[in-house]
Design a protein around this motif. Sequence first.
Motif, PDB file in Angstrom:
ATOM      1  N   UNK A   1      -5.602   6.756  -6.979  1.00  0.00           N
ATOM      2  CA  UNK A   1      -4.878   7.738  -6.168  1.00  0.00           C
ATOM      3  C   UNK A   1      -5.728   8.984  -5.941  1.00  0.00           C
ATOM      4  N   UNK A   2      -5.735   9.468  -4.719  1.00  0.00           N
ATOM      5  CA  UNK A   2      -6.385  10.748  -4.460  1.00  0.00           C
ATOM      6  C   UNK A   2      -5.417  11.894  -4.720  1.00  0.00           C
ATOM      7  N   UNK A   3      -4.136  11.655  -4.460  1.00  0.00           N
ATOM      8  CA  UNK A   3      -3.063  12.596  -4.768  1.00  0.00           C
ATOM      9  C   UNK A   3      -1.999  11.839  -5.551  1.00  0.00           C
ATOM     10  N   UNK A   4      -1.706  12.235  -6.786  1.00  0.00           N
ATOM     11  CA  UNK A   4      -0.741  11.492  -7.593  1.00  0.00           C
ATOM     12  C   UNK A   4       0.645  11.420  -6.937  1.00  0.00           C
ATOM     13  N   UNK A   5       1.209  10.237  -6.951  1.00  0.00           N
ATOM     14  CA  UNK A   5       2.558  10.010  -6.421  1.00  0.00           C
ATOM     15  C   UNK A   5       3.594  10.400  -7.471  1.00  0.00           C
ATOM     16  N   UNK A   6       4.795  10.719  -7.017  1.00  0.00           N
ATOM     17  CA  UNK A   6       5.884  10.940  -7.982  1.00  0.00           C
ATOM     18  C   UNK A   6       6.127   9.660  -8.780  1.00  0.00           C
ATOM     19  N   UNK A   7       6.424   9.792 -10.029  1.00  0.00           N
ATOM     20  CA  UNK A   7       6.660   8.636 -10.889  1.00  0.00           C
ATOM     21  C   UNK A   7       8.152   8.500 -11.188  1.00  0.00           C
ATOM     22  N   UNK A   8       8.629   7.275 -11.119  1.00  0.00           N
ATOM     23  CA  UNK A   8      10.019   6.998 -11.480  1.00  0.00           C
ATOM     24  C   UNK A   8      10.255   7.387 -12.935  1.00  0.00           C
TER      25      UNK A   8
ATOM     26  N   UNK B   1       0.801  -1.218   0.000  1.00  0.00           N
ATOM     27  CA  UNK B   1       0.000   0.000   0.000  1.00  0.00           C
ATOM     28  C   UNK B   1       0.835   1.270   0.000  1.00  0.00           C
ATOM     29  N   UNK B   2       2.161   1.122  -0.043  1.00  0.00           N
ATOM     30  CA  UNK B   2       3.059   2.274  -0.006  1.00  0.00           C
ATOM     31  C   UNK B   2       2.950   3.103  -1.281  1.00  0.00           C
ATOM     32  N   UNK B   3       3.238   4.375  -1.148  1.00  0.00           N
ATOM     33  CA  UNK B   3       3.315   5.296  -2.272  1.00  0.00           C
ATOM     34  C   UNK B   3       4.674   5.981  -2.203  1.00  0.00           C
ATOM     35  N   UNK B   4       5.403   5.976  -3.315  1.00  0.00           N
ATOM     36  CA  UNK B   4       6.757   6.533  -3.321  1.00  0.00           C
ATOM     37  C   UNK B   4       6.770   8.021  -3.003  1.00  0.00           C
ATOM     38  N   UNK B   5       7.782   8.418  -2.274  1.00  0.00           N
ATOM     39  CA  UNK B   5       8.034   9.840  -2.042  1.00  0.00           C
ATOM     40  C   UNK B   5       9.047  10.309  -3.085  1.00  0.00           C
ATOM     41  N   UNK B   6       9.182  11.611  -3.248  1.00  0.00           N
ATOM     42  CA  UNK B   6      10.173  12.155  -4.181  1.00  0.00           C
ATOM     43  C   UNK B   6      11.586  11.728  -3.792  1.00  0.00           C
ATOM     44  N   UNK B   7      11.881  11.700  -2.489  1.00  0.00           N
ATOM     45  CA  UNK B   7      13.215  11.299  -2.025  1.00  0.00           C
ATOM     46  C   UNK B   7      13.499   9.841  -2.361  1.00  0.00           C
ATOM     47  N   UNK B   8      12.493   8.980  -2.200  1.00  0.00           N
ATOM     48  CA  UNK B   8      12.678   7.564  -2.521  1.00  0.00           C
ATOM     49  C   UNK B   8      12.864   7.375  -4.020  1.00  0.00           C
ATOM     50  N   UNK B   9      12.089   8.087  -4.824  1.00  0.00           N
ATOM     51  CA  UNK B   9      12.246   8.026  -6.284  1.00  0.00           C
ATOM     52  C   UNK B   9      13.672   8.390  -6.668  1.00  0.00           C
ATOM     53  N   UNK B  10      14.175   9.478  -6.120  1.00  0.00           N
ATOM     54  CA  UNK B  10      15.528   9.936  -6.427  1.00  0.00           C
ATOM     55  C   UNK B  10      16.563   8.872  -6.059  1.00  0.00           C
ATOM     56  N   UNK B  11      16.454   8.322  -4.872  1.00  0.00           N
ATOM     57  CA  UNK B  11      17.431   7.325  -4.408  1.00  0.00           C
ATOM     58  C   UNK B  11      17.376   6.044  -5.237  1.00  0.00           C
ATOM     59  N   UNK B  12      16.182   5.595  -5.589  1.00  0.00           N
ATOM     60  CA  UNK B  12      16.058   4.386  -6.408  1.00  0.00           C
ATOM     61  C   UNK B  12      16.671   4.613  -7.788  1.00  0.00           C
ATOM     62  N   UNK B  13      16.408   5.780  -8.381  1.00  0.00           N
ATOM     63  CA  UNK B  13      16.976   6.068  -9.703  1.00  0.00           C
ATOM     64  C   UNK B  13      18.502   6.154  -9.652  1.00  0.00           C
ATOM     65  N   UNK B  14      19.048   6.721  -8.597  1.00  0.00           N
ATOM     66  CA  UNK B  14      20.512   6.767  -8.443  1.00  0.00           C
ATOM     67  C   UNK B  14      21.079   5.360  -8.312  1.00  0.00           C
TER      68      UNK B  14
END
Length: 94
Positions: free
Chosen positions: A68-75, A36-49
């Motif tokens: 989604x009620x609020x769109x999550x950041x996308x990888x 049920x997790x939704x990625x944060x911007x910080x997690x997206x950045x770290x995963x891409x790195x």
Amino acid sequence: MGHTLYGPDVDAFAAILKEHKPRIYITNAAIHNLTGATLSSATVYRILKLAQAAGFYIIEDKIFADFETTPAPRLAASDDLSRVFYIGNFSKIL
């Protein structure tokens, strides 16, 4: 590998990468199936790195994005599709 409210435990993910050297990572950015997790911007950045450093590709499935009620950041959006393949299939949720 553990998960947080904002996606995978990135430190545990990095350790797994070193040990197993995967070539691909399949995930959901929003409303992750099982956690049920939704990625944060910080997690997206770290995963891409990590993907860039380890040389693996990511398949980002947007299966539950319609809920989604609020769109999550996308990888894929943060990566300009250079390491991320963005897929979705509405029929999976029917």
